[in-house]
Motif scaffolding. Structure first.
Motif, PDB file in Angstrom:
ATOM      1  N   SER A 268     -17.199  -3.635 -46.119  1.00  0.00           N
ATOM      2  CA  SER A 268     -15.921  -4.007 -46.706  1.00  0.00           C
ATOM      3  C   SER A 268     -16.250  -4.698 -48.027  1.00  0.00           C
ATOM      4  O   SER A 268     -17.425  -4.847 -48.385  1.00  0.00           O
ATOM      5  CB  SER A 268     -15.116  -4.950 -45.804  1.00  0.00           C
ATOM      6  N   SER A 269     -15.252  -5.143 -48.711  1.00  0.00           N
ATOM      7  CA  SER A 269     -15.507  -5.811 -49.991  1.00  0.00           C
ATOM      8  C   SER A 269     -16.159  -7.164 -49.809  1.00  0.00           C
ATOM      9  O   SER A 269     -16.714  -7.723 -50.753  1.00  0.00           O
ATOM     10  CB  SER A 269     -14.191  -5.976 -50.759  1.00  0.00           C
TER      11      SER A 269
ATOM     12  N   PRO B  57     -17.942   8.244 -47.128  1.00  0.00           N
ATOM     13  CA  PRO B  57     -18.474   7.600 -48.340  1.00  0.00           C
ATOM     14  C   PRO B  57     -19.996   7.649 -48.415  1.00  0.00           C
ATOM     15  O   PRO B  57     -20.697   7.261 -47.473  1.00  0.00           O
ATOM     16  CB  PRO B  57     -17.990   6.152 -48.207  1.00  0.00           C
TER      17      PRO B  57
ATOM     18  N   CYS C 299     -19.799   5.431 -55.747  1.00  0.00           N
ATOM     19  CA  CYS C 299     -19.649   5.940 -54.393  1.00  0.00           C
ATOM     20  C   CYS C 299     -18.700   7.132 -54.414  1.00  0.00           C
ATOM     21  O   CYS C 299     -17.938   7.323 -55.373  1.00  0.00           O
ATOM     22  CB  CYS C 299     -19.128   4.863 -53.439  1.00  0.00           C
TER      23      CYS C 299
ATOM     24  N   THR D 254     -14.044   5.642 -50.339  1.00  0.00           N
ATOM     25  CA  THR D 254     -14.037   4.325 -49.707  1.00  0.00           C
ATOM     26  C   THR D 254     -13.820   4.497 -48.212  1.00  0.00           C
ATOM     27  O   THR D 254     -13.243   5.496 -47.758  1.00  0.00           O
ATOM     28  CB  THR D 254     -12.927   3.429 -50.261  1.00  0.00           C
ATOM     29  N   TYR D 255     -14.266   3.514 -47.427  1.00  0.00           N
ATOM     30  CA  TYR D 255     -14.038   3.559 -45.986  1.00  0.00           C
ATOM     31  C   TYR D 255     -12.545   3.440 -45.667  1.00  0.00           C
ATOM     32  O   TYR D 255     -12.066   4.039 -44.696  1.00  0.00           O
ATOM     33  CB  TYR D 255     -14.825   2.448 -45.285  1.00  0.00           C
TER      34      TYR D 255
ATOM     35  N   THR E  61     -11.544   3.507 -58.140  1.00  0.00           N
ATOM     36  CA  THR E  61     -11.275   2.618 -57.017  1.00  0.00           C
ATOM     37  C   THR E  61     -12.544   1.849 -56.656  1.00  0.00           C
ATOM     38  O   THR E  61     -13.634   2.421 -56.627  1.00  0.00           O
ATOM     39  CB  THR E  61     -10.796   3.417 -55.791  1.00  0.00           C
TER      40      THR E  61
ATOM     41  N   CYS F 124     -15.499   0.426 -54.677  1.00  0.00           N
ATOM     42  CA  CYS F 124     -16.197   0.844 -53.461  1.00  0.00           C
ATOM     43  C   CYS F 124     -16.174  -0.281 -52.434  1.00  0.00           C
ATOM     44  O   CYS F 124     -16.118  -1.455 -52.785  1.00  0.00           O
ATOM     45  CB  CYS F 124     -17.653   1.192 -53.767  1.00  0.00           C
ATOM     46  N   ASP F 125     -16.220   0.075 -51.167  1.00  0.00           N
ATOM     47  CA  ASP F 125     -16.358  -0.934 -50.122  1.00  0.00           C
ATOM     48  C   ASP F 125     -17.602  -0.683 -49.271  1.00  0.00           C
ATOM     49  O   ASP F 125     -17.727  -1.152 -48.146  1.00  0.00           O
ATOM     50  CB  ASP F 125     -15.111  -0.998 -49.227  1.00  0.00           C
ATOM     51  N   ASN F 126     -18.577   0.072 -49.825  1.00  0.00           N
ATOM     52  CA  ASN F 126     -19.825   0.322 -49.124  1.00  0.00           C
ATOM     53  C   ASN F 126     -21.027  -0.294 -49.842  1.00  0.00           C
ATOM     54  O   ASN F 126     -22.175   0.006 -49.508  1.00  0.00           O
ATOM     55  CB  ASN F 126     -20.055   1.825 -48.936  1.00  0.00           C
TER      56      ASN F 126
ATOM     57  N   THR G  79     -17.760   1.673 -58.171  1.00  0.00           N
ATOM     58  CA  THR G  79     -16.456   2.336 -58.102  1.00  0.00           C
ATOM     59  C   THR G  79     -16.631   3.804 -57.746  1.00  0.00           C
ATOM     60  O   THR G  79     -17.692   4.393 -57.948  1.00  0.00           O
ATOM     61  CB  THR G  79     -15.706   2.243 -59.450  1.00  0.00           C
TER      62      THR G  79
END
Length: 715
Positions: free
Chosen positions: A239-240, A285, A293, A296-297, A310, A312-314, A318
């Protein structure tokens, strides 16, 4: 009579006389005291001519159980041949055309190409597991139920319910007549490779990888993270704000609740952590080496594609659908998460799959198999009664890791090629206790279990690690005392080599007759909060290792480590020959407050250090970290611990109580550093009279493929 003249650290000359008596056949080495400008009483160390131990030459050890054996042909449930589409290169890698990548973002590879063998191998394992359960399941269940009833009635204080012992279960009546699934080279062609995703090893089943065959891990990240809702694998963050974790990924070989299972053979397993990660789901992702990436998840969970730009959350920056950069490898993620995003204060951590994870077992064996290039830890066994690792070879990175179609050494995303310092968290063996005792059904297949439940006390006991060759980028062996299956309120250690020792061995925790190369040596910790004690470590050699002998912890996860015995150890060209420290890391304290490390009754006997090296001996200082905590000094005895070049030893000592005899290391008491020394160190010790290391250091064995250490014997 032989006279040795050597200079002490204070510049004085010490005359050492060795007197050989024809009547007693004894050799007496007398060393004069030194240091501090004052004369000290002589220290006498006795030796017997011809009895100096020769490290690395023992082929039979009466204190160990019998060597494991490969199954016979009659004990095989199924034999699977490699496809002729998969032919290993001489360096151990698969050629690019075996399971090719696809360039671009939002593309998926063909499952039949990326993971062709998982289904058929798992099917064979499941069928074998069902047959074993049908044949001996009732006998095991009856024996365990009787043992549980007896133990419950006895209500022994501070002792978990263990059920039937692993020693009893080793008898023939508890083993299936056919119990092995055998992977072999193709009988009609050159095929010698299998590619598979995660496998479930059933109870009572042996996975036998035959000589010449290699089981390769699929590069498909989806195989290790099958659920759309997570947990997510192949990242440095999930996550972020939350770091990744390797527990998010299924292991390549998974085994829970097992009796009499094994992975054996003269073949190999290669997790291919050096290879580019791919996906069979275009929305999953993937992180690129330019740090962008592919999705996003958050969007993946909804079945949608995130727009470019957007966040990235991995762990990436972006989303970028137009990038031409390649996908990350597993080792790219490990380096990025551990060394860049984490560092000393960050939150990054890799979500990489492990090679083997086992929880709760009685009689689990690894024998003669070669393990290469795990994406994270190689073997993580927890709560095992009867864990045997014998004749196993672990080499990470192997020569296969440097294979690259461009001929430039298959570099990390940083441009560096792989070394022992940048394939992070690739521990070879991390045995420890489980988190609690349990009564649970046995695993008889990927989706099946036994009708009856069986008891496991959660302890690591009757552990033998012998005759292995280990070279890796992190701990070679690290005994963990982090989980505590002891009853509430007890002071039992999670790992205790004197617990329920079997009749076929002298000790319940032994690490002996091994050759260690790259890596962090033989370690205890860093998780020691539940305790480790009564471990025997003898007849081991270390060559070019980062550490030799090590006990490590800190006050975030400390505990008692005691009665650890090291004997007949040769260490050559190690960065840190001896490293015993209670200040391993700066991890945040648990909510319950500090957990103080306490290392005592640590014994070193006949240890020889060749080349320049560092030595760190650090106990726990009172009031560390601003807490009102007591001191726990390192309590250690050192008998015949010598360096061939004492002046090349770099010493760090604090909060230690040392008893020394026949030691030529520059050890001195220190009031400022709270170090007391009982005995006198002197340069005048002849290492040849302490330990014979002439046969200790050998090339890493080349079994069926090249290796980066040169070739050795083959068989």
């Amino acid at each position: 009579m032989k006279k040795l003249n050597q200079e002490t650290t204070s510049g004085r000359v010490c005359k050492t006389t060795a007197l050989l008596s024809a009547l007693t056949s004894a050799l007496l080495l007398t060393a004069c005291g030194g240091g501090g400008g004052s004369d000290n009483a002589a220290t006498a160390v006795s030796y017997t001519p011809g009895a100096v131990f020769k490290v690395g030459t023992t082929t039979f050890d009466p204190d160990l159980p019998a060597e494991p054996q490969l199954p016979t042909d009659a004990q095989v449930c199924a034999t699977l041949e490699a496809s002729n589409n998969l032919v290993r290169r001489p360096d151990g890698s698969l050629p690019p055309e075996a399971d090719p990548s696809k360039t671009g973002v939002g593309v998926a590879v063909d499952p039949a190409v990326a993971n062709p063998d998982q289904a058929r191998i798992q099917s064979a394992l499941d069928a074998c597991g069902a047959a074993v359960d049908k044949e001996v399941g009732a006998a095991i269940a009856a024996a365990d139920a009787a043992a549980v009833a007896q133990q419950t009635a006895a209500a022994v204080p501070n002792k978990n319910i263990a059920g039937i012992s692993g020693e009893e279960l080793a008898k023939p009546q508890y083993r299936g007549s056919k119990f092995a699934v055998r992977l072999v080279v193709n009988s009609q062609g050159p095929g010698n490779g299998f590619i598979s995703g995660p496998l479930t090893l059933p109870s009572g089943v042996t996975l036998w990888i035959d000589k010449g065959a290699t089981l390769y891990a699929t590069r498909d990240v989806k195989a290790y993270a099958p659920n759309v809702a997570g947990p997510y694998c192949g990242n440095t963050a999930v996550s972020s704000t939350k770091a990744g974790s390797s527990s998010n990924c299924l292991a390549l070989i998974n085994g829970n609740n097992l009796i009499n299972s094994a992975v054996v053979g003269d073949g190999s397993i290669d997790s291919r952590a050096y290879a580019e990660i791919v996906t069979t789901d275009k929305l999953y992702p993937i992180m690129k080496v330019d740090m962008s990436c592919s999705n996003t998840y958050a969007n993946y969970a909804k079945g949608t594609q995130a727009a470019d730009g957007t966040a990235c959350d991995n762990g990436g920056t972006t989303v970028n659908s137009k990038t031409t950069a390649r996908n990350m490898t597993w080792w790219d993620l490990a380096y990025l998460g551990n060394m860049v995003q984490n560092g000393t204060t960050g939150t990054g951590s890799q979500s990489n799959f492990r090679m083997m994870v086992f929880n709760y077992a009685k009689n689990l064996t690894l024998y003669r198999i070669t393990l290469n290039n795990s994406a994270n830890f190689h073997v993580v066994p927890s709560g095992i009664d009867g864990f045997t690792v014998w004749g196993v070879k672990v080499q990470t990175p192997s020569l296969a890791a440097f294979a690259n179609p461009a001929g430039n050494g298959n570099p990390l995303y940083t441009g560096d090629t792989y070394t022992k310092d940048n394939v992070k968290n690739t521990d070879a063996f991390d045995p420890g206790a489980a988190s609690s005792p349990t009564i649970v059904a046995l695993t008889t297949g990927k989706s099946t279990t036994s009708a009856a439940k069986h008891a496991f006390d959660g302890y690591l006991k009757n552990f033998v690690f012998a005759y292995n060759y280990v070279s890796t980028g992190d701990d070679d062996v690290a005994i963990k005392g982090s989980s505590n299956p002891s009853p509430a309120g007890s002071n039992l250690a999670a790992v205790d080599g004197s617990r329920d020792v079997r009749s076929d061995r002298k000790s319940g925790a032994v690490i002996a007759h091994n050759h260690i190369y790259w890596g962090h040596g033989i370690s205890i910790g860093s998780e020691t909060n539940a305790g480790v004690k009564n471990v025997e470590v003898y007849d081991n050699s270390f060559q070019h290792s980062e550490e030799g002998l090590r006990i490590k912890s800190d006050y975030a996860r400390g505990g008692e480590v005691s009665n650890i015995n090291y004997k007949n150890i040769c260490i050559k060209d190690a960065d840190n020959a001896l490293l015993f420290t209670t200040y391993y890391s700066t991890k945040g304290l648990p909510a319950t407050g500090p957990k103080v490390p306490n290392f005592h009754d640590i014994r070193l006997e006949n240890v020889r250090i060749l080349g320049d090296s560092a030595i760190k001996l650090q106990g726990f200082q009172a009031n560390t970290g601003g807490f009102n905590l007591p001191a726990f000094p390192l309590v250690m005895s050192m008998n015949n611990v010598v360096a061939d070049t004492p002046s090349a030893m770099r010493m760090t000592m604090s909060d230690a109580q040392l008893t020394i005899k026949g030691v030529n290391l520059p050890i001195q008491p220190s009031t400022d550093n709270r170090v007391t020394v009982n005995g006198v160190a002197t340069w005048a010790v002849d290492g040849d009279l302490v330990l014979d290391c002439s046969k200790a250091f050998v090339d890493f064995p080349a079994i069926g493929q090249s290796n980066i250490f040169g070739s050795g014997w083959d068989k």
